[in-house]
Design a protein around this motif. Sequence first.
Motif, short mmCIF file in Angstrom:
data_model
loop_
_atom_site.label_atom_id
_atom_site.label_comp_id
_atom_site.label_asym_id
_atom_site.label_seq_id
_atom_site.Cartn_x
_atom_site.Cartn_y
_atom_site.Cartn_z
N LEU A 78 -50.99 -88.50 0.54
CA LEU A 78 -49.79 -87.67 0.62
C LEU A 78 -49.08 -87.80 1.95
O LEU A 78 -47.91 -87.44 2.07
CB LEU A 78 -50.15 -86.19 0.39
CG LEU A 78 -50.82 -85.85 -0.93
CD1 LEU A 78 -51.21 -84.36 -0.95
CD2 LEU A 78 -49.91 -86.18 -2.11
N GLY A 79 -49.78 -88.26 2.98
CA GLY A 79 -49.21 -88.33 4.32
C GLY A 79 -49.26 -86.97 5.01
O GLY A 79 -50.12 -86.14 4.72
N VAL A 80 -48.31 -86.73 5.92
CA VAL A 80 -48.28 -85.49 6.70
C VAL A 80 -47.61 -84.39 5.89
O VAL A 80 -46.43 -84.47 5.57
CB VAL A 80 -47.55 -85.71 8.04
CG1 VAL A 80 -47.40 -84.38 8.78
CG2 VAL A 80 -48.30 -86.72 8.90
N LEU A 81 -48.39 -83.37 5.58
CA LEU A 81 -47.90 -82.23 4.79
C LEU A 81 -48.71 -80.98 5.18
O LEU A 81 -49.84 -81.10 5.64
CB LEU A 81 -48.11 -82.48 3.29
CG LEU A 81 -47.02 -83.22 2.51
CD1 LEU A 81 -47.47 -83.40 1.07
CD2 LEU A 81 -45.71 -82.45 2.55
N HIS A 154 -45.43 -90.98 -3.66
CA HIS A 154 -44.02 -90.87 -3.26
C HIS A 154 -43.42 -89.58 -3.83
O HIS A 154 -43.73 -89.16 -4.94
CB HIS A 154 -43.24 -92.09 -3.74
CG HIS A 154 -43.76 -93.38 -3.19
ND1 HIS A 154 -43.66 -93.71 -1.86
CD2 HIS A 154 -44.40 -94.41 -3.79
CE1 HIS A 154 -44.21 -94.90 -1.66
NE2 HIS A 154 -44.67 -95.35 -2.82
N GLY A 155 -42.55 -88.95 -3.03
CA GLY A 155 -41.86 -87.76 -3.51
C GLY A 155 -42.65 -86.48 -3.36
O GLY A 155 -42.25 -85.44 -3.88
N ALA A 156 -43.77 -86.51 -2.62
CA ALA A 156 -44.62 -85.32 -2.50
C ALA A 156 -43.90 -84.21 -1.76
O ALA A 156 -43.99 -83.03 -2.13
CB ALA A 156 -45.92 -85.68 -1.80
N VAL A 157 -43.19 -84.55 -0.68
CA VAL A 157 -42.47 -83.54 0.10
C VAL A 157 -41.43 -82.85 -0.77
O VAL A 157 -41.32 -81.62 -0.79
CB VAL A 157 -41.82 -84.16 1.35
CG1 VAL A 157 -40.89 -83.15 2.02
CG2 VAL A 157 -42.87 -84.63 2.34
N GLU A 158 -40.65 -83.63 -1.49
CA GLU A 158 -39.60 -83.07 -2.35
C GLU A 158 -40.20 -82.16 -3.42
O GLU A 158 -39.66 -81.09 -3.71
CB GLU A 158 -38.80 -84.19 -2.99
CG GLU A 158 -37.81 -83.74 -4.06
CD GLU A 158 -36.79 -82.73 -3.55
OE1 GLU A 158 -36.37 -81.86 -4.34
OE2 GLU A 158 -36.42 -82.79 -2.36
N GLN A 159 -41.31 -82.57 -4.01
CA GLN A 159 -41.93 -81.77 -5.06
C GLN A 159 -42.39 -80.43 -4.52
O GLN A 159 -42.21 -79.38 -5.16
CB GLN A 159 -43.11 -82.53 -5.68
CG GLN A 159 -43.70 -81.85 -6.90
CD GLN A 159 -44.69 -82.74 -7.64
OE1 GLN A 159 -44.85 -83.91 -7.31
NE2 GLN A 159 -45.35 -82.20 -8.64
N TYR A 160 -42.95 -80.42 -3.33
CA TYR A 160 -43.42 -79.18 -2.72
C TYR A 160 -42.26 -78.28 -2.32
O TYR A 160 -42.29 -77.07 -2.58
CB TYR A 160 -44.29 -79.52 -1.51
CG TYR A 160 -44.73 -78.31 -0.71
CD1 TYR A 160 -45.47 -77.29 -1.29
CD2 TYR A 160 -44.42 -78.21 0.64
CE1 TYR A 160 -45.88 -76.19 -0.56
CE2 TYR A 160 -44.82 -77.11 1.39
CZ TYR A 160 -45.55 -76.10 0.79
OH TYR A 160 -45.94 -75.02 1.53
N VAL A 161 -41.24 -78.85 -1.70
CA VAL A 161 -40.06 -78.05 -1.31
C VAL A 161 -39.40 -77.44 -2.53
O VAL A 161 -39.01 -76.26 -2.52
CB VAL A 161 -39.06 -78.90 -0.50
CG1 VAL A 161 -37.75 -78.14 -0.30
CG2 VAL A 161 -39.64 -79.28 0.85
N ALA A 162 -39.29 -78.20 -3.60
CA ALA A 162 -38.69 -77.67 -4.84
C ALA A 162 -39.51 -76.49 -5.36
O ALA A 162 -38.94 -75.49 -5.84
CB ALA A 162 -38.61 -78.77 -5.89
N SER A 187 -43.06 -79.66 10.19
CA SER A 187 -41.89 -80.06 10.97
C SER A 187 -40.74 -80.56 10.12
O SER A 187 -39.57 -80.40 10.49
CB SER A 187 -42.29 -81.13 11.99
OG SER A 187 -43.17 -80.58 12.96
N ASP A 188 -41.02 -81.17 8.99
CA ASP A 188 -39.96 -81.58 8.05
C ASP A 188 -39.73 -80.54 6.97
O ASP A 188 -38.60 -80.19 6.63
CB ASP A 188 -40.32 -82.92 7.40
CG ASP A 188 -40.31 -84.08 8.39
OD1 ASP A 188 -39.52 -84.02 9.35
OD2 ASP A 188 -41.10 -85.02 8.19
N VAL A 189 -40.82 -80.01 6.43
CA VAL A 189 -40.76 -79.14 5.26
C VAL A 189 -40.07 -77.81 5.55
O VAL A 189 -39.19 -77.38 4.79
CB VAL A 189 -42.18 -78.90 4.70
CG1 VAL A 189 -42.17 -77.77 3.69
CG2 VAL A 189 -42.72 -80.17 4.08
#
Length: 447
Positions: A78-81, A154-162, A187-189
Motif C-alpha cells: 500500500l505504501g505510506v498510509l 494502486h488507488g489505495a489513497v483515493e479509496q481511503y479518502v473516498a 501528510s497527503d491524506v
Amino acid sequence: MGRLFGTDGVRGLANRDLTAPLAMDLSVAAARVLGEAGAFEGHRPVAVVGRDPRASGEFLEAAVVAGLASAGVEVLRLGVLPTPAVAYLTHALDADLGVMLSASHNPAPDNGIKFFDRSGFKLPDEIEDRIEGALGQDWEAPTGSLVGRVRDAHGAVEQYVAHLLSTVPVSLHGLRVVVDCANGASSDVAPEALRRAGADVIAIGAAPDGLNINSGCGSTHLEALQKAVREHGADVGIANDGDADRCLAVTADGEPVDGDQIMAILAMDLLESGRLTGETVVATVMSNLGFKIAMRGAGIEVVETAVGDRYVLEAMKEGGFVFGGEQSGHVIMLDHATTGDGVLTGLHLIAAMARSGRPLDELAKVMTRLPQVLVNVKGVDKSRAGSSPELAKAVAEAEAELGGNGRVLIRPSGTEPMVRVMVEAASEEQASATADRLAEVVRTVLA
C-alpha cells in the motif's frame, strides 16, 4: 524474557530491537499461525502491507513482504498510509491479513509492526501469543508456484479518502483549518480529505523526509499548531500523530482540546442524533474525572477499560457500543472504522462545529477538566508496579488526602520502559505535589 507483543503490536528501536530478521520471522509466523487457524481455508491468502514514512520502514517493509511471500502469501504493497487506512483497506480489498509498520507517536528511530485480521481488527492476544510462540520453529517453506507474489496496490489513497468523505454529514465550507500531520502518514491524506470536505486548509508538518516524523510537531507537540492557528486566523487546528490513529485539536485562540474533550463533544453529538448505541461511551482509566462527570450529567454511561485502544475496542464489541476512545486522542467510531482514526475524528469534530454553528471553545465547555498531572518515571522495574506493598500504601494515603475530589493511577507503560504516575485533584498545585511525591516512591521502591 517478557511478552514480545505490547498493547499495540511489536515495537522498539529499529535495527536494534526490531530488526529485519525479526520482522521477516514475525511475518512468516503470522502467516503460518493464521493458516493453521483456518483463516486462509480454501483460497490463496492475500495480505496488504502499509507503513509510515520512517526511514527504517523501507527495509522493514521489504523484510515483512519477503516473509509473507516466502510463506505463500500474495502481497499488496500500500505504501505510506495511516494505520486506520491499512485497517480499512484490509477489509475493503478482501485481504486475509493487514500489516502496518509504524511506531505511532514515538520518535523516528523507533518502529513497530501490528497485524490486522481480515475484518480490519487488531489480532487478539491469544493469536499474538501463538505467533510469538511460532518464531524460530522449523517449517516446510513452499516452492515453485506456491510462493507468494508481490505487487503494488494502486488507488489505495483515493479509496481511503473516498471512504472518509462518505462519513461526513455536512460540508465544512467556510471553516479555515490548520492540520498538523506530524510529518507522518497523514501528510497527503489529511489535507486532501479536509479540502474535499469543503474546508479552507493550511497544512503543516506535511513534508516527511523519513527522519522528522513527530519531531517538534503533531499531537505530541502542539506548539507549532497553536502558533499556526493564531497566525492564519483559523477556526480550528487538528493534530495527528505519526501514523494518524490519534487526533487532538486546538481552538481558534490556540487552546488545546484533548481526547477526552473531543470524545465528550462527539458523544453529545451522537446522543442528540440518536446514534449513540446504548447511550454508552467506552473510555480508559486515564480519562479525566471531569469527562465522566460530564457524561453522567448528560445521561451517558461510561464503561471503563485498561489503557490501550485495543481494550476499548474489545469492550465496544462485547457491549455492542459504537463509540469510545482515549484521552490521548485515539477515538474509535465503530460505525466507520475498526480502529482509532485521527483523520476521521478530525473531520467529524469539525462537522460538529459546522452543524452547530458554534466555535470549538464553546463546544469544549461540555466538560470541565480536573487538573491532571502525569509523571513518567524511567529506569525502574515496571513489572513490580502492581505488586509492591509500599507503593500500594503510598497510593492509599494519597487517595485519602484527595478524598472525592481526585484520584490516583499508577501503571506500567504498555509501549515504553517506564511507570506512569497520574494524579487528578481539585487544584494544579495539589495534583503536582501529590504526583511528585508518588513518583519519588516509585523510584525508591522499584529501583
